[in-house]
Design an enzyme around this catalytic site. Structure first.
Site, PDB file in Angstrom:
ATOM      1  N   HIS A   1       0.805  -1.224   0.000  1.00  0.00           N
ATOM      2  CA  HIS A   1       0.000   0.000   0.000  1.00  0.00           C
ATOM      3  C   HIS A   1       0.842   1.281   0.000  1.00  0.00           C
ATOM      4  O   HIS A   1       0.550   2.237   0.722  1.00  0.00           O
ATOM      5  CB  HIS A   1      -0.972  -0.006   1.178  1.00  0.00           C
ATOM      6  CG  HIS A   1      -1.977  -1.125   1.138  1.00  0.00           C
ATOM      7  ND1 HIS A   1      -2.460  -1.647  -0.032  1.00  0.00           N
ATOM      8  CD2 HIS A   1      -2.582  -1.834   2.144  1.00  0.00           C
ATOM      9  CE1 HIS A   1      -3.326  -2.622   0.242  1.00  0.00           C
ATOM     10  NE2 HIS A   1      -3.416  -2.754   1.547  1.00  0.00           N
TER      11      HIS A   1
ATOM     12  N   HIS B   1      -9.613   1.572   0.630  1.00  0.00           N
ATOM     13  CA  HIS B   1      -9.536   0.398   1.502  1.00  0.00           C
ATOM     14  C   HIS B   1     -10.650   0.384   2.546  1.00  0.00           C
ATOM     15  O   HIS B   1     -10.422   0.018   3.703  1.00  0.00           O
ATOM     16  CB  HIS B   1      -8.163   0.349   2.159  1.00  0.00           C
ATOM     17  CG  HIS B   1      -7.694  -1.021   2.515  1.00  0.00           C
ATOM     18  ND1 HIS B   1      -8.438  -1.886   3.287  1.00  0.00           N
ATOM     19  CD2 HIS B   1      -6.551  -1.681   2.200  1.00  0.00           C
ATOM     20  CE1 HIS B   1      -7.759  -3.010   3.436  1.00  0.00           C
ATOM     21  NE2 HIS B   1      -6.616  -2.923   2.783  1.00  0.00           N
TER      22      HIS B   1
ATOM     23  N   GLU C   1     -11.106  -4.183  -2.690  1.00  0.00           N
ATOM     24  CA  GLU C   1     -10.286  -3.092  -3.220  1.00  0.00           C
ATOM     25  C   GLU C   1     -10.130  -3.260  -4.718  1.00  0.00           C
ATOM     26  O   GLU C   1      -9.383  -4.128  -5.169  1.00  0.00           O
ATOM     27  CB  GLU C   1      -8.916  -3.119  -2.540  1.00  0.00           C
ATOM     28  CG  GLU C   1      -8.981  -3.058  -1.032  1.00  0.00           C
ATOM     29  CD  GLU C   1      -7.930  -3.966  -0.373  1.00  0.00           C
ATOM     30  OE1 GLU C   1      -6.732  -3.768  -0.634  1.00  0.00           O
ATOM     31  OE2 GLU C   1      -8.303  -4.868   0.381  1.00  0.00           O
TER      32      GLU C   1
HETATM   33  C1  BGC Z   1      -3.984  -6.806   2.037  1.00  0.00           C
HETATM   34  C2  BGC Z   1      -3.937  -7.574   3.331  1.00  0.00           C
HETATM   35  C3  BGC Z   1      -3.667  -6.598   4.441  1.00  0.00           C
HETATM   36  C4  BGC Z   1      -4.793  -5.576   4.426  1.00  0.00           C
HETATM   37  C5  BGC Z   1      -4.632  -4.526   5.484  1.00  0.00           C
HETATM   38  C6  BGC Z   1      -5.104  -5.853   2.108  1.00  0.00           C
HETATM   39  O1  BGC Z   1      -5.179  -5.126   0.924  1.00  0.00           O
HETATM   40  O2  BGC Z   1      -4.087  -7.658   0.927  1.00  0.00           O
HETATM   41  O3  BGC Z   1      -2.928  -8.565   3.313  1.00  0.00           O
HETATM   42  O4  BGC Z   1      -3.596  -7.233   5.688  1.00  0.00           O
HETATM   43  O5  BGC Z   1      -4.832  -4.955   3.173  1.00  0.00           O
HETATM   44  O6  BGC Z   1      -3.391  -4.002   5.505  1.00  0.00           O
END
Ligand code: BGC
Length: 361
Positions: free
Chosen positions: A112, A187, A326
């Site tokens: 991210h 998210h 997402e």
């Molecule tokens: C990821 C997860 C992660 C979550 C929160 C998601 O997009 O794929 O592995 O734990 O985001 O960070």
């Protein structure tokens, strides 16, 4: 749910101050039925209030009631994610032969956007209001080299609500100086029975996804595009999320549940969007349907919510208490030559859209 004609409204209130002294505001906009609150911190969806089938309104989005918790504890609740949603293997990639390194923050990988992604920035906000839409346009300028990414990137993400209970997200970006890679998403975590009300395993999911991208133990795609047929990843017919969650499929074991990129099927309609998925809570009747211009979506069943903190309503969030969906380009695309490209070059405009439609059944 048919459209209705209430009144569009928006207000702005102070939410907090960062340790560096920057003010953070919360914008609350409504069509009289659905009400969304968004922070300038991370261009974050803080609350989404929608009615259930009996007309009882509740917040269905996970979040916090204070800025320090967002800064310290948030697993990206409701945040706008950039520059690169999901993972880049070892935080490394190259463009035109130039190598770049993003600070890693998920084992040996970058997740991210690295340690200080767009979710931890204060965005500029501008109210958007027409006769049919109300919301906020958020802008953030990311300097050349920030988190290791090349080029100065100007991003505007506009969130608007209309009378059909559609929350539309329009993403626009341009880069100056050097080409970069870009994969923007939001998210938001939902629990359609109400934030903090327990597990989402009973929610029913339908996905427009004939295939998905299997991952290695660090959740980096292997490069394979695998058919879902005959696996617990087949949600082409509506199926309860919990139904196959505990099967011994190696991909479910690696992800501790669903934490995978689904490859969307079919073609986009005249509006450039296609149906991605629909979540239904049989208890409350609440539904959320997602349409997107993106080729994929990460379905994440809240596997790493571990009971270590309390959310906005005072309840502790535990594993499986929410899902995230997402919309995105595929994870690790900068290192995967057979995935659609995520490179943005000076002179090009990045433009994509995702719509969350709220309803009841
Ligand atoms: C990821 C997860 C992660 C979550 C929160 C998601 O997009 O794929 O592995 O734990 O985001 O960070």
């Amino acid at each position: 749910m048919g459209s209705h004609h209430g009144r569009l409204s928006i207000r702005k209130d102070p939410f907090g101050t960062t340790p560096e002294g920057a003010g953070v505001d919360v914008y609350t906009f409504s069509n009289g039925r659905v009400t969304v609150s968004m922070l300038t911190w991370g261009a974050t969806i803080q609350r989404v209030e929608t009615p259930d089938r009996r007309g009882r309104t509740e917040n269905i989005s996970l979040g916090f009631d204070n800025l320090p918790d967002y800064a310290k504890l948030s697993p990206y609740f409701g945040a706008t994610i950039g520059r690169y949603g999901n993972r880049i293997a070892k935080g490394q990639f190259s463009i035109d032969g130039n190598k770049y390194q993003i600070p890693v923050n998920d084992g040996e990988n970058a997740l991210h956007g690295g340690t200080l992604g767009f979710d931890k920035k204060v965005w500029k906000a501008k109210v958007v209001q027409t006769s049919s839409h109300v919301g906020v346009a958020f802008t953030y300028v990311s300097p050349d080299g920030e988190m290791g990414f090349p080029g100065t990137l100007t991003t505007t993400v506009t969130y608007t609500l209309d009378f059909d209970d559609d929350l539309r997200i329009d993403y626009h970006a341009t880069v100056a100086g050097k080409p970069t890679v870009l994969n923007l998403t939001n998210h938001v975590y939902f629990n359609l029975a109400g934030e903090g009300s327990g597990s989402i395993e009973g929610h029913v999911l339908e996905l427009n996804a004939p295939s998905y991208t299997p991952v290695d133990s660090g959740l980096i795609p292997t490069g394979e595009i695998a058919p879902v047929a005959g696996t617990p990843f087949d949600f082409r017919r509506p199926t309860a999320i919990g139904k196959r969650l505990r099967e011994d499929h190696p991909q479910l074991v690696i992800g501790r549940g669903y934490d995978h990129n689904f490859v969307l099927g079919g073609k986009a309609g005249h509006d450039g969007l296609r149906f991605a998925g629909r979540f239904t809570d049989p208890g409350s009747g609440r539904t959320v349907s997602v349409r997107t211009a993106e080729p994929g979506a990460q379905f994440y069943s809240g596997n790493f919510l571990d009971g270590t903190f309390q959310g906005i309503g005072g309840k502790t969030y535990r594993q499986g208490d929410a899902f995230a969906f997402e919309t995105q380009h595929f994870p690790d695309s900068p290192n995967q030559p057979n995935f659609p490209s995520t490179v943005l070059r000076p002179g090009q405009t990045y433009s994509t859209r995702t719509i969350y439609s709220f309803g009841t059944k």
